[in-house]
Design a protein around this motif. Structure first.
Motif, PDB file in Angstrom:
ATOM      1  N   ASP A 288       0.812  -1.216   0.000  1.00 56.15           N
ATOM      2  CA  ASP A 288       0.000   0.000   0.000  1.00 56.15           C
ATOM      3  C   ASP A 288       0.843   1.263   0.000  1.00 56.15           C
ATOM      4  N   SER A 291       0.203   5.783  -1.250  1.00 53.92           N
ATOM      5  CA  SER A 291      -1.063   6.476  -0.992  1.00 53.92           C
ATOM      6  C   SER A 291      -0.855   7.790  -0.256  1.00 53.92           C
ATOM      7  N   SER A 308      -5.527   1.191 -13.786  1.00 54.55           N
ATOM      8  CA  SER A 308      -6.762   0.537 -13.356  1.00 54.55           C
ATOM      9  C   SER A 308      -6.460  -0.828 -12.742  1.00 54.55           C
ATOM     10  N   VAL A 309      -7.202  -1.154 -11.704  1.00 55.04           N
ATOM     11  CA  VAL A 309      -7.019  -2.428 -11.011  1.00 55.04           C
ATOM     12  C   VAL A 309      -7.153  -3.597 -11.981  1.00 55.04           C
ATOM     13  N   ASN A 316      -2.702  -4.303  -5.771  1.00 51.48           N
ATOM     14  CA  ASN A 316      -2.732  -3.742  -4.426  1.00 51.48           C
ATOM     15  C   ASN A 316      -2.378  -2.263  -4.346  1.00 51.48           C
ATOM     16  N   THR A 318      -2.445   0.260  -6.549  1.00 53.71           N
ATOM     17  CA  THR A 318      -3.429   1.187  -7.100  1.00 53.71           C
ATOM     18  C   THR A 318      -4.758   1.073  -6.358  1.00 53.71           C
ATOM     19  N   ASP A 319      -5.149  -0.135  -5.994  1.00 52.48           N
ATOM     20  CA  ASP A 319      -6.418  -0.331  -5.291  1.00 52.48           C
ATOM     21  C   ASP A 319      -6.421   0.402  -3.958  1.00 52.48           C
ATOM     22  N   SER A 320      -5.297   0.341  -3.247  1.00 49.32           N
ATOM     23  CA  SER A 320      -5.187   1.023  -1.962  1.00 49.32           C
ATOM     24  C   SER A 320      -5.361   2.529  -2.109  1.00 49.32           C
ATOM     25  N   ILE A 322      -6.789   4.171  -4.619  1.00 55.12           N
ATOM     26  CA  ILE A 322      -8.138   4.481  -5.114  1.00 55.12           C
ATOM     27  C   ILE A 322      -9.146   4.458  -3.971  1.00 55.12           C
ATOM     28  N   LYS A 323      -9.092   3.429  -3.125  1.00 59.00           N
ATOM     29  CA  LYS A 323     -10.031   3.303  -2.018  1.00 59.00           C
ATOM     30  C   LYS A 323      -9.878   4.415  -0.991  1.00 59.00           C
ATOM     31  N   ARG A 324      -8.700   5.023  -0.933  1.00 62.60           N
ATOM     32  CA  ARG A 324      -8.470   6.132   0.009  1.00 62.60           C
ATOM     33  C   ARG A 324      -8.739   7.493  -0.634  1.00 62.60           C
ATOM     34  N   ASN A 325      -9.309   7.471  -1.826  1.00 62.84           N
ATOM     35  CA  ASN A 325      -9.635   8.720  -2.547  1.00 62.84           C
ATOM     36  C   ASN A 325      -8.406   9.597  -2.789  1.00 62.84           C
TER      37      ASN A 325
END
Length: 348
Positions: A288, A291, A308-309, A316, A318-320, A322-325
């Protein structure tokens, strides 16, 4: 007993196949299900034994490692961790990573079986991580050798207006090669990336990469001034920061010791110097990291882009973010170069 990671070891040296097998099986979660003496035998055994991952030497008779990678990725796709002493050959390291191996690990000097235990944890970790790749997203990068000098590289560089800071981890070199053979030259910016790559491999990798990339590729060295049109690479085993070198706003690199969050460290330092002229990019990778660095870039008015995921080998990183805006743009891998160039032009 839990399911074990099944590994095939491909190496022409008997003492090395034993050393690697013993090393891997010292971990209770790994089982070596076979060995092969060359690429052709390895290809046959992959089809027979169906391993989760293979370790592959490069310098072998009958069918060498690079030939084997080409055949394996087409005929019997399986995650490949290259374990070779030929890391100083730029053509080999670049080609293996271009073709889509999970990692290229430098075999200890002299390939002495007792010495290989120095790299034990790295090799074991790579094997386990390799089994969890999103394999359909691993593809060879099609490259074209430069025909003569790029006109944009022969011109005197203009003022450095923007900085693209790029982060990735395992399998990142493949995505990065694809990006930097597509990103247009002549933009008023520099770029810097941290790759999960051995410092031993880096000089040869950079030298070979320069034959194909649209930008000049260089190693980020302590005290080196950043120049327009150059993409700087460093291993994420070191802490790399961007610092303001003088009152005129010139920027340079500083290199420190290992850090647990190399991407955050780089991104935060870049945002402090380039502020709203910073473009942060996260490619495929695990963990992560990055971020918090993205948050710093956004706070200074810069822009952040994430692969993109769905197009990542490891989602992991990029997903981390993205989920944290922490991401302004989510982009398919095929459109990353276009998106980064557009943001740089808007900052100019």
């Amino acid at each position: 007993m839990d399911k074990k990671y099944k590994v095939l070891v491909v190496d022409d040296a008997t003492f090395m196949t034993k050393a690697i097998s013993d090393l891997l099986e010292s971990d209770p979660e790994i089982e070596v299900i076979g060995v092969a003496r060359n690429g052709l035998e390895g290809l046959k055994k992959i089809k027979e034994l169906h391993p989760d991952v293979i370790t592959l030497d490069i310098d072998m008779p009958v069918m060498d490692g690079l030939q084997a990678i080409r055949h394996i990725m087409i005929e019997a796709p399986v995650p490949i961790v290259v374990l070779s002493s030929l890391f100083s050959d730029g053509s080999i390291t670049f080609e293996a990573l271009r073709l889509g191996v999970v990692d290229f690990v430098a075999k200890p000097s002299g390939a002495i079986s007792s010495d290989i235990h120095v790299a034990k944890q790295q090799i074991v970790d790579r094997i386990k991580l390799a089994t969890s790749v999103n394999f359909q997203n691993i593809r060879r990068v099609r490259v074209r050798r430069k025909n003569g000098a790029d006109p944009s590289l022969s011109q005197s560089p203009g003022p450095l207006q923007s900085l693209a800071v790029i982060g990735t981890s395992l399998t990142g070199p493949n995505s990065f090669i694809r990006l930097m053979t597509r990103l247009e030259g002549g933009l008023p910016a520099a770029a810097v990336i941290l790759l999960e790559i051995s410092p031993k491999i880096l000089p040869a990798f950079v030298e070979k990469f320069n034959e194909f990339a649209t930008w000049k590729i260089a190693i980020a060295e302590d005290g080196k001034m950043l120049e327009q049109g150059v993409c700087y690479i460093q291993s994420n085993l070191l802490a790399l920061t961007v610092e303001q070198a003088d009152k005129h706003g010139e920027a340079c690199f500083k290199i420190g010791g290992p850090t647990d969050s190399p991407l955050d460290t780089l991104f935060i330092s870049a945002a402090a110097v380039f502020r709203e002229r910073t473009v942060g990019v996260l490619l495929t990778g695990y963990g992560d990291d990055g971020s918090e660095g993205f948050a710093a870039i956004q706070k200074q008015g810069g822009k952040t882009v994430a692969q993109s995921v769905e197009s990542c080998v490891y989602p992991n990183l990029t997903d981390s973010a993205i989920k944290r805006n922490r991401v302004n743009m989510v982009v398919e891998e095929s459109r990353l170069a276009e998106a980064i160039a557009s943001l740089i032009r808007k900052q100019s």
